[in-house]
Write an enzyme that holds these catalytic residues in place. Structure first.
Site, PDB file in Angstrom:
ATOM      1  N   ASP A   8       6.395  -0.938  37.306  1.00  0.00           N
ATOM      2  CA  ASP A   8       7.372  -1.895  37.794  1.00  0.00           C
ATOM      3  C   ASP A   8       6.825  -2.388  39.131  1.00  0.00           C
ATOM      4  O   ASP A   8       5.977  -1.731  39.746  1.00  0.00           O
ATOM      5  CB  ASP A   8       8.730  -1.195  37.963  1.00  0.00           C
ATOM      6  N   ASP A  10       8.854  -4.298  42.094  1.00  0.00           N
ATOM      7  CA  ASP A  10       9.740  -4.133  43.248  1.00  0.00           C
ATOM      8  C   ASP A  10      10.302  -2.715  43.286  1.00  0.00           C
ATOM      9  O   ASP A  10      10.904  -2.241  42.335  1.00  0.00           O
ATOM     10  CB  ASP A  10      10.877  -5.153  43.192  1.00  0.00           C
TER      11      ASP A  10
END
Length: 182
Positions: A8, A10
């Protein structure tokens, strides 16, 4: 088959924001994350990013803004002498019902297919329950980091069966590479 780590963005690679990361100057790497990606790459792993970017669907940023943010990520990695093997994003609004938005597995499955990786040889590192659920839905191993939202959702992630939890991406890289060298 390829050994693959999906990340991922953020909250894992860079600091997250409740207001979304909308411009390149708002993208700030979490200390140690860029070096961790470089170590994973040098350790023989392919590394790609799969990230929800609902700010596009909400009209807060455009594809050009996102491309500038991702150029900044690419430049930081290039300074370490590495590059990502892939980068995918879901631009849709959370209510769009698309197959690519996590926790649905579409984005992860597409990246695994693109990079010739099986779910059994793929980790997905995230900081949120939707990341855990996407990994489980795609059949790969979920890893939770405590950066971003990870510390807040750790118990819920463990309740979902997540066994691997690390403080941050750097700690994950150290643990994985230590295991891989045994």
């Amino acid at each position: 088959m390829t050994r693959l780590i999906l990340l991922d963005r953020d909250g894992v690679i860079n600091f997250d924001s409740a207001d979304y990361i909308k411009r390149a100057d708002e993208w700030i790497p979490i200390p140690g994350s860029i070096g961790a990606i470089a170590r994973l790459k040098r350790g023989g792993w392919r590394v790609a990013v799969c990230t929800n970017q609902a700010g596009i669907g909400r009209g807060l940023l455009g594809e050009g803004d996102l491309a500038a943010i991702h150029r900044r990520l690419a430049d930081a990695l290039a300074a370490e002498g590495v590059a990502l093997d892939g980068l995918a994003h879901c631009p849709h609004h959370p209510d769009a019902g698309c197959e690519c938005r996590k926790p649905r597995p579409g984005m992860l499955l597409a990246m695994m297919a693109r990079l010739d990786a099986s779910p059994a040889e793929t980790f997905y590192v995230g900081d949120d329950l939707k990341d855990v659920e996407a990994a489980q839905n795609a059949g790969c191993t979920p890893v939770l980091v405590r950066t971003g939202h990870g510390a807040e959702v750790e118990q819920a992630a463990r309740d979902l069966g997540v066994a691997w939890v690390e403080d941050d991406l750097a700690a994950f890289a150290e643990t994985l590479l230590g295991e891989a060298s045994c």
